[in-house]
Design a protein around this motif. Structure first.
Motif, PDB file in Angstrom:
ATOM      1  N   GLU A 124       0.855  -1.191   0.000  1.00 42.08           N
ATOM      2  CA  GLU A 124       0.000   0.000   0.000  1.00 42.08           C
ATOM      3  C   GLU A 124       0.886   1.235   0.000  1.00 42.08           C
ATOM      4  OE1 GLU A 124      -3.436   0.277  -0.053  1.00 42.08           O
ATOM      5  OE2 GLU A 124      -3.281  -1.852  -0.535  1.00 42.08           O
ATOM      6  N   TYR A 125       0.458   2.268  -0.722  1.00 39.00           N
ATOM      7  CA  TYR A 125       1.219   3.519  -0.725  1.00 39.00           C
ATOM      8  C   TYR A 125       0.315   4.694  -1.029  1.00 39.00           C
ATOM      9  CZ  TYR A 125       4.668   7.107  -1.754  1.00 39.00           C
ATOM     10  OH  TYR A 125       5.413   8.258  -1.731  1.00 39.00           O
ATOM     11  N   GLY A 126       0.424   5.686  -0.201  1.00 41.44           N
ATOM     12  CA  GLY A 126      -0.192   6.984  -0.457  1.00 41.44           C
ATOM     13  C   GLY A 126       0.812   8.012   0.010  1.00 41.44           C
ATOM     14  N   PRO A 127       1.175   8.963  -0.837  1.00 38.56           N
ATOM     15  CA  PRO A 127       2.178   9.936  -0.420  1.00 38.56           C
ATOM     16  C   PRO A 127       1.645  10.867   0.665  1.00 38.56           C
ATOM     17  CG  PRO A 127       1.243  10.585  -2.525  1.00 38.56           C
ATOM     18  CD  PRO A 127       0.659   9.243  -2.185  1.00 38.56           C
ATOM     19  N   ASP A 128       2.536  11.366   1.473  1.00 42.25           N
ATOM     20  CA  ASP A 128       2.229  12.402   2.439  1.00 42.25           C
ATOM     21  C   ASP A 128       1.629  13.582   1.661  1.00 42.25           C
ATOM     22  OD1 ASP A 128       2.907  13.788   5.170  1.00 42.25           O
ATOM     23  OD2 ASP A 128       3.730  15.111   3.621  1.00 42.25           O
ATOM     24  N   PRO A 129       0.493  14.132   2.088  1.00 40.89           N
ATOM     25  CA  PRO A 129      -0.146  15.210   1.315  1.00 40.89           C
ATOM     26  C   PRO A 129       0.759  16.420   1.067  1.00 40.89           C
ATOM     27  CG  PRO A 129      -1.661  14.362   2.966  1.00 40.89           C
ATOM     28  CD  PRO A 129      -0.329  13.720   3.229  1.00 40.89           C
ATOM     29  N   GLU A 130       1.525  16.851   2.061  1.00 42.78           N
ATOM     30  CA  GLU A 130       2.397  17.999   1.854  1.00 42.78           C
ATOM     31  C   GLU A 130       3.547  17.647   0.909  1.00 42.78           C
ATOM     32  OE1 GLU A 130       4.803  21.507   4.193  1.00 42.78           O
ATOM     33  OE2 GLU A 130       3.741  20.008   5.376  1.00 42.78           O
ATOM     34  N   ALA A 131       4.073  16.432   1.028  1.00 43.62           N
ATOM     35  CA  ALA A 131       5.131  15.992   0.115  1.00 43.62           C
ATOM     36  C   ALA A 131       4.601  15.968  -1.317  1.00 43.62           C
ATOM     37  CB  ALA A 131       5.660  14.623   0.514  1.00 43.62           C
ATOM     38  N   LEU A 132       3.385  15.477  -1.495  1.00 47.72           N
ATOM     39  CA  LEU A 132       2.777  15.432  -2.823  1.00 47.72           C
ATOM     40  C   LEU A 132       2.604  16.845  -3.372  1.00 47.72           C
ATOM     41  CD1 LEU A 132       1.353  14.222  -5.247  1.00 47.72           C
ATOM     42  CD2 LEU A 132      -0.736  14.080  -3.868  1.00 47.72           C
ATOM     43  N   SER A 133       2.095  17.751  -2.577  1.00 45.74           N
ATOM     44  CA  SER A 133       1.879  19.119  -3.031  1.00 45.74           C
ATOM     45  C   SER A 133       3.196  19.768  -3.463  1.00 45.74           C
ATOM     46  CB  SER A 133       1.221  19.937  -1.924  1.00 45.74           C
ATOM     47  OG  SER A 133       1.085  21.274  -2.323  1.00 45.74           O
ATOM     48  N   ARG A 134       4.224  19.637  -2.644  1.00 48.07           N
ATOM     49  CA  ARG A 134       5.529  20.222  -2.972  1.00 48.07           C
ATOM     50  C   ARG A 134       6.133  19.546  -4.205  1.00 48.07           C
ATOM     51  NH1 ARG A 134       8.453  23.209   1.051  1.00 48.07           N
ATOM     52  NH2 ARG A 134       7.142  23.608   2.867  1.00 48.07           N
ATOM     53  N   ALA A 135       6.028  18.220  -4.278  1.00 46.40           N
ATOM     54  CA  ALA A 135       6.570  17.485  -5.427  1.00 46.40           C
ATOM     55  C   ALA A 135       5.853  17.909  -6.709  1.00 46.40           C
ATOM     56  CB  ALA A 135       6.445  15.980  -5.208  1.00 46.40           C
ATOM     57  N   TRP A 136       4.545  18.068  -6.647  1.00 45.36           N
ATOM     58  CA  TRP A 136       3.768  18.469  -7.820  1.00 45.36           C
ATOM     59  C   TRP A 136       4.204  19.850  -8.305  1.00 45.36           C
ATOM     60  CZ3 TRP A 136       1.146  17.411 -11.921  1.00 45.36           C
ATOM     61  CH2 TRP A 136       0.418  18.423 -12.545  1.00 45.36           C
ATOM     62  N   HIS A 137       4.245  20.821  -7.401  1.00 43.70           N
ATOM     63  CA  HIS A 137       4.574  22.195  -7.807  1.00 43.70           C
ATOM     64  C   HIS A 137       6.001  22.284  -8.353  1.00 43.70           C
ATOM     65  CE1 HIS A 137       0.771  23.867  -6.703  1.00 43.70           C
ATOM     66  NE2 HIS A 137       0.845  23.305  -5.516  1.00 43.70           N
ATOM     67  N   PHE A 138       6.927  21.595  -7.714  1.00 47.62           N
ATOM     68  CA  PHE A 138       8.311  21.610  -8.183  1.00 47.62           C
ATOM     69  C   PHE A 138       8.425  20.951  -9.557  1.00 47.62           C
ATOM     70  CE2 PHE A 138      12.498  19.613  -8.584  1.00 47.62           C
ATOM     71  CZ  PHE A 138      13.307  20.741  -8.499  1.00 47.62           C
ATOM     72  N   THR A 139       7.826  19.782  -9.708  1.00 47.35           N
ATOM     73  CA  THR A 139       7.906  19.042 -10.967  1.00 47.35           C
ATOM     74  C   THR A 139       7.251  19.820 -12.097  1.00 47.35           C
ATOM     75  OG1 THR A 139       7.936  16.963  -9.763  1.00 47.35           O
ATOM     76  CG2 THR A 139       7.391  16.837 -12.098  1.00 47.35           C
ATOM     77  N   ASP A 140       6.121  20.441 -11.811  1.00 50.91           N
ATOM     78  CA  ASP A 140       5.416  21.224 -12.819  1.00 50.91           C
ATOM     79  C   ASP A 140       6.320  22.351 -13.351  1.00 50.91           C
ATOM     80  OD1 ASP A 140       3.021  21.672 -14.337  1.00 50.91           O
ATOM     81  OD2 ASP A 140       2.618  23.424 -13.074  1.00 50.91           O
ATOM     82  N   GLN A 141       7.125  22.937 -12.484  1.00 52.01           N
ATOM     83  CA  GLN A 141       8.036  24.018 -12.892  1.00 52.01           C
ATOM     84  C   GLN A 141       9.285  23.482 -13.597  1.00 52.01           C
ATOM     85  OE1 GLN A 141       8.886  25.873  -9.157  1.00 52.01           O
ATOM     86  NE2 GLN A 141       7.058  27.166  -9.202  1.00 52.01           N
ATOM     87  N   MET A 142       9.743  22.292 -13.220  1.00 52.53           N
ATOM     88  CA  MET A 142      11.033  21.776 -13.678  1.00 52.53           C
ATOM     89  C   MET A 142      10.930  20.665 -14.720  1.00 52.53           C
ATOM     90  SD  MET A 142      13.147  23.623 -11.938  1.00 52.53           S
ATOM     91  CE  MET A 142      14.728  22.802 -11.912  1.00 52.53           C
ATOM     92  N   VAL A 143       9.735  20.414 -15.229  1.00 49.83           N
ATOM     93  CA  VAL A 143       9.532  19.240 -16.071  1.00 49.83           C
ATOM     94  C   VAL A 143      10.430  19.245 -17.313  1.00 49.83           C
ATOM     95  CG1 VAL A 143       7.536  20.145 -17.344  1.00 49.83           C
ATOM     96  CG2 VAL A 143       7.807  17.686 -17.044  1.00 49.83           C
ATOM     97  N   GLU A 144      10.579  20.385 -17.972  1.00 46.51           N
ATOM     98  CA  GLU A 144      11.401  20.397 -19.183  1.00 46.51           C
ATOM     99  C   GLU A 144      12.867  20.124 -18.858  1.00 46.51           C
ATOM    100  OE1 GLU A 144      10.174  20.028 -22.109  1.00 46.51           O
ATOM    101  OE2 GLU A 144       8.199  20.238 -21.189  1.00 46.51           O
TER     102      GLU A 144
END
Length: 180
Positions: A124-144
């Motif tokens: 089973e796995y569900g990311p920590d909500p704050e970790a997910l939020s930070r990972a999403w925002h960072f990845t969205d900016q750095m994807v290229e």
């Protein structure tokens, strides 16, 4: 730094728990990360922990060594290195990125590779909500940049209204519906 350490710690502990639960017979299992089986993925996590520990100590990046089976211990040393205020100062020697950006790179690795490992081994796995939020925002900016460096695969189409974690997996080149 103060607000990032608890998030990094929770994500690291969650992934370390998944690694500890892997049984020897699962080491050859496929993972959603195409280039890695379970053993290779754990070896990658060992290298990530060692690399970010040394980056936090302002030391040169290491070459990736062979699988050692000691990710949880390496992860503890990484967290200890980053708990020092000086770890957060300046920029990375090789990429010239702020150290806070490196901390977010590490966080993304813990969140996404945690899912890879859980999915491959039936945990089973569900990311920590704050970790997910930070990972999403960072990845969205750095994807290229991530794609240029080969850290992310080609995007996988995920509906715009899909859960944030599924969208994160898709932008990084993972199929959220992947099964062994």
């Amino acid at each position: 730094m103060e607000d990032m350490m608890p998030v990094m710690t929770r994500a690291t502990e969650r992934t370390a728990g998944l690694v500890r639960a892997v049984r020897p017979e699962q080491l050859g299992f496929a993972t959603p990360c195409e280039k890695f089986d379970v053993k290779d993925l754990i070896n990658h996590l060992e290298w990530v922990a060692e690399m970010f520990e040394l980056l936090g100590r302002k030391e040169p990046r290491p070459e990736q060594g062979p699988y050692a089976g000691d990710f949880p211990e390496r992860a503890e040393r990484m967290l200890a290195a980053w708990s020092r205020p000086e770890a957060w100062e300046g920029t990375s020697p090789d990429m010239g990125l702020p150290m806070t950006a490196l901390a977010h790179m590490y966080l993304v690795d813990m969140v996404v590779h945690g899912w890879d490992l859980a999915r491959a081994t039936g945990q089973e796995y569900g990311p920590d909500p704050e970790a997910l939020s930070r990972a999403w925002h960072f990845t969205d900016q750095m994807v290229e940049m991530g794609r240029q460096y080969g850290a992310f695969g080609p995007p996988v189409a995920v509906p715009d209204d899909a859960p944030q974690f599924d969208r994160l997996l898709g932008i990084m080149g993972r199929d959220p519906a992947w099964t062994p």
